[in-house]
Enzyme design. Structure first.
Site, PDB file in Angstrom:
ATOM      1  CG  ASP A   1      -1.967  -1.022   1.244  1.00 51.18           C
ATOM      2  OD1 ASP A   1      -1.965  -1.861   0.331  1.00 51.18           O
ATOM      3  OD2 ASP A   1      -2.808  -1.004   2.160  1.00 51.18           O
TER       4      ASP A   1
ATOM      5  CG  HIS B   1       2.450   0.087   4.259  1.00 49.31           C
ATOM      6  ND1 HIS B   1       2.274  -0.848   5.249  1.00 49.31           N
ATOM      7  CD2 HIS B   1       1.267   0.740   4.129  1.00 49.31           C
ATOM      8  CE1 HIS B   1       1.027  -0.743   5.716  1.00 49.31           C
ATOM      9  NE2 HIS B   1       0.392   0.210   5.050  1.00 49.31           N
TER      10      HIS B   1
END
Ligand code: ZN
Length: 312
Positions: A118, A260
């Site tokens: 993400d 991430h």
């Protein structure tokens, strides 16, 4: 077992060998030289497999167990002659526990996981992650935010070129449950515009920031919502070793792993964990690929947190 792409690849590699090298040796040794190269290469692969340190050197030949790939250990044999540069002769896959004949092939009965990233893309960290995925015949899903997507168009192109999936994580990391329907639409549309400009295609799945969603939101979205069931908390630890441990100690078939790609520590963790996961027999793919191979269709108006064989 017949496998056309694999045979084709070997043929192409042989063609490379018989090109410059064959021409140079042809006058004095005819077919003897290529025959010798092939024989010693096969012998060196055999010796590399038997060797405890997984490599073998002899004469002008070198064979090495150099990467753990899908369901197999890959051996690449190289040859070197006085007249030519070192060249790769052929890559041999020794299949250990599955029946597949090609590293790209997916075994639907073997464990699979989806890695998801993400908040990117990020030019350096996303590139590192793509490199290790490609080297290990693996894919992932990247849930990008629009601000980064607009800025790093080349990285979006690289994600798409690597066969990975691009998901929508809103324009500026908005909590979609606290804004109006029009604002939700704008948050998602602006990401699609940036992704489409770079890759020619829209995003396929949505991950709402903070995992925040409700029934009203689900009803208005035009793509399925994908959450996760294995949280590495990489944003909190920023420690590659902790991220690797979080995955390796908990991972199971059907998991969707949350990471991430904006952190260097996460890129480092992925470089360590991907070969280890492959060694343990996990096939690593995008969320949509895993849904497909698990025989589940991702439906509109639903949120998915993983694909355990028993669930859903
Ligand atoms: Zn996020």
């Amino acid at each position: 077992m017949m496998n056309t792409p694999r045979i084709q690849r070997i043929k192409e590699k042989c063609k490379g060998l018989f090109g410059p090298s064959y021409q140079k040796h042809r006058s004095d040794s005819g077919l003897l030289y290529p025959g010798f190269v092939i024989t010693v290469t096969l012998l060196s692969i055999f010796l590399a497999q038997a060797s405890p340190n997984a490599r073998w050197n002899g004469w002008d030949f070198h064979a090495e167990r150099n990467a753990t790939v899908n369901k197999a250990i890959q051996y690449t044999a190289q040859y070197k002659t006085p007249l030519t540069e070192t060249g790769e002769l052929l890559t041999h896959y020794r299949f250990e526990s599955f029946g597949a004949t090609d590293p790209d092939e997916v075994d639907v009965n073997a464990p699979m996981i989806a890695l998801t990233f993400d908040d990117g893309p990020n030019p350096s960290n996303t590139a590192r992650i793509l490199d290790v995925l490609s080297a290990n015949y693996s894919h992932a899903t990247f849930f990008v935010v629009g601000t980064n997507a607009e800025q790093y168009q080349d990285t979006l192109k690289a994600i798409s070129a690597a066969g990975c999936e691009i998901g929508n994580h809103t324009y500026n990391h908005a909590n979609l449950t606290t804004i109006s329907a029009d604002e939700v639409a704008e948050q998602l549309e602006k990401v699609n515009r940036a992704v489409k400009k770079a890759t020619g295609e829209s995003t396929t799945v949505i991950r709402p920031p903070y995992g925040a969603y409700d029934e009203d939101l689900l009803a208005q979205l035009d793509a399925p919502v994908v959450l996760w069931d294995l949280d590495t908390e990489d944003w909190s630890s920023r420690d590659a070793q902790k991220v690797v441990e979080a995955v390796l100690t908990k991972v199971k078939d059907g998991d969707i792993v949350l990471m991430h790609d904006i952190y260097e520590s996460t890129a480092e963790a992925v470089e360590i964990m991907v070969p280890k996961l492959k060694e343990q027999g996990f096939q690593i793919m995008s969320v949509s690929e895993m849904a497909e191979y698990k025989g589940k269709s991702l439906e509109l108006g639903k949120a998915y947190g993983g694909f355990e064989s028993s669930a859903q």
